[in-house]
Design a protein around this motif. Structure first.
Motif, PDB file in Angstrom:
ATOM      1  N   MET A   1     -19.804 -14.150  -5.894  1.00 51.75           N
ATOM      2  CA  MET A   1     -19.137 -15.082  -6.810  1.00 51.75           C
ATOM      3  C   MET A   1     -18.161 -14.375  -7.744  1.00 51.75           C
ATOM      4  O   MET A   1     -17.779 -14.915  -8.786  1.00 51.75           O
ATOM      5  CB  MET A   1     -20.148 -15.905  -7.633  1.00 51.75           C
ATOM      6  CG  MET A   1     -21.225 -16.590  -6.815  1.00 51.75           C
ATOM      7  SD  MET A   1     -20.609 -17.514  -5.375  1.00 51.75           S
ATOM      8  CE  MET A   1     -19.562 -18.746  -6.132  1.00 51.75           C
TER       9      MET A   1
ATOM     10  N   LEU B   1     -18.095 -20.183 -10.439  1.00 53.25           N
ATOM     11  CA  LEU B   1     -19.066 -20.919  -9.643  1.00 53.25           C
ATOM     12  C   LEU B   1     -18.884 -22.405  -9.853  1.00 53.25           C
ATOM     13  O   LEU B   1     -18.276 -22.850 -10.827  1.00 53.25           O
ATOM     14  CB  LEU B   1     -20.499 -20.512  -9.983  1.00 53.25           C
ATOM     15  CG  LEU B   1     -21.137 -21.040 -11.266  1.00 53.25           C
ATOM     16  CD1 LEU B   1     -22.642 -20.930 -11.176  1.00 53.25           C
ATOM     17  CD2 LEU B   1     -20.644 -20.268 -12.474  1.00 53.25           C
TER      18      LEU B   1
ATOM     19  N   GLN C   1     -24.951 -21.361  -5.724  1.00 54.58           N
ATOM     20  CA  GLN C   1     -24.071 -20.324  -6.272  1.00 54.58           C
ATOM     21  C   GLN C   1     -24.621 -19.776  -7.585  1.00 54.58           C
ATOM     22  O   GLN C   1     -24.558 -18.561  -7.845  1.00 54.58           O
ATOM     23  CB  GLN C   1     -22.668 -20.890  -6.472  1.00 54.58           C
ATOM     24  CG  GLN C   1     -21.962 -21.246  -5.180  1.00 54.58           C
ATOM     25  CD  GLN C   1     -20.672 -21.999  -5.413  1.00 54.58           C
ATOM     26  OE1 GLN C   1     -20.276 -22.259  -6.556  1.00 54.58           O
ATOM     27  NE2 GLN C   1     -19.998 -22.376  -4.335  1.00 54.58           N
TER      28      GLN C   1
END
Length: 409
Positions: free
Chosen positions: A264, A274, A294
């Motif tokens: 990420m 994210l 995420q």
């Protein structure tokens, strides 16, 4: 000294990240979270229920201010971050306030799309995205008002159902030939349309808006075929775009969203993204489940643990006018796949399994979604479904009662 972590955005993805980070690595960072909205993170999934009066605003809240305080998180609300100074590692809040950071997380979500149609800026044209939108819609939805909702995706259906619950004369327009075309095939979408109409929502398909008309505020909406619909309120719900302006202003790499790798991380290794604003392997997601996955990966990474986001196999599970709906994987049947279908329109029941090379590649359920978790797992794992099809279609039989055992004397 602890590293300074600034989180920009305080929506559902941001809160899940903060929850997981404080669970896995309490006190590791000096955390500040900045939200543009005047309240802390809340459940956007409940917005249609809030609009329809089924719940109040308190029921939409996740964490009280005491939770942030008890976890050492500095929370700033009602103050958008307007710029990121990467050279000096500063997040600029408003016009003058600055927040130094060692690491920065962008969880800035997305913005609703407003179609470039004549009259789009008239008073009475409202998007459906946040608490402020719900309040604006409820103010406009006075008794005897006529509402038109543009967009037959998930948010459009939710807005129409919410307005219908208020007793508002509501028409739903969708430019495609079926509702929720990304999640449902024609048969399933037909059942959803019936459920909407049973709640009093008029549904018009293949309906392309030409203009929104009125003198000083919305009075009507004209379709491309010349049809004129009287309207006191127009709710625009035709999708969202990832919010990338802040990242672009900082010189971060963007595409449709803010580009991130499997951890990420953006093109700047100190900055992460994210949720709906992030673009991973060319994909952006507008659903809660990918954002939560995420958040899990990023929290582990910032806690010094291994983890990589591999993408999310999309699935949708919801209730439309009380009708349970589930879809995952492929929706329309490719030539290489076999469709196994159970249909009972009278009972509002529909199930379709798409099988290719003995593997489940898609599923659409309406009315009874009992095997949704199993279907999602099979689609993601690619495990052969031979021998499971009857149970997937009709449900697994209940466990047989155990035979009482007689103890020997």
């Amino acid at each position: 000294m602890r590293e300074r972590l600034v989180v920009v955005g305080n929506g559902m993805a941001s809160l899940r990240f903060l929850e997981r980070l404080t669970e896995g690595a309490p006190g590791l960072y000096d955390v500040t979270v900045v939200g543009a909205e005047p309240v802390a993170a809340y459940n956007r999934v409940l917005l249609s229920s809030l609009l329809g009066g089924e719940v109040d605003e308190a029921a939409c809240a996740f964490r009280g201010l005491d939770w942030y305080e008890s976890h050492g998180i500095r929370l700033i609300t009602g103050a958008p971050v307007t710029a990121i100074d990467r050279e000096n590692a500063l997040a600029i809040v408003g016009e003058t306030h600055v927040l130094p950071f060692d690491k920065l997380v962008l969880a800035v979500g997305s913005t609703p799309i407003r179609l470039p149609k004549p009259g789009i800026d008239l008073p009475g044209v409202i998007t459906f995205r946040d608490l402020a939108d719900v309040a604006a819609i409820r103010r406009a939805a006075v008794r005897h008002a006529r509402a038109v909702v543009i967009g037959g995706g998930l948010l459009g259906l939710e807005a129409a159902v919410g307005l219908s619950r208020l007793g508002i004369d509501t028409t739903l327009l969708h430019v495609m030939d079926r509702l929720m075309e990304r999640q449902l095939d024609h048969a399933a979408a037909g059942l959803v349309k019936r459920a909407m109409e049973a709640r009093g929502v008029k549904v018009m398909l293949k309906a392309d808006t030409a203009s929104i008309d009125g003198d000083g505020r919305v009075e009507s909406l004209t379709l491309s075929d010349g049809t004129v619909l009287p309207a006191d309120l127009v709710v625009m719900s035709v999708g969202v775009r990832p919010s990338v302006a802040l990242a672009q202003g900082a010189g971060l790499e963007t595409g449709r969203g803010i580009k991130v790798d499997d951890r990420m991380a953006t093109s700047d290794p100190r900055i992460f993204a994210l949720g709906e604003c992030a673009e991973h392997r060319g994909m952006t997601y507008g659903l809660v489940e990918p954002a939560y996955e995420q958040a899990e990966v990023l929290s582990r990474h910032l806690a010094g643990e291994a983890g990589a986001y591999q993408g999310t196999a999309l699935a949708t599970s919801l209730k439309v006018s009380g009708l349970p709906v589930f879809s995952a994987g492929v929706v329309d049947t490719p030539e290489s796949a076999e469709a196994i279908v159970l249909s009972d329109p009278g009972a509002g029941l529909y199930r379709k399994l798409l099988v290719e090379d003995e593997r489940l590649i898609g599923a659409v359920f309406v009315g009874d979604i009992g095997e949704q978790g199993w279907c999602k797992a099979l689609i993601r794992s690619g495990e052969p479904v031979t021998g499971h099809l009857d149970d997937l279609m009709f449900g697994r039989p209940a466990a047989a009662p155990s035979t009482p055992q007689t103890l020997a004397a």
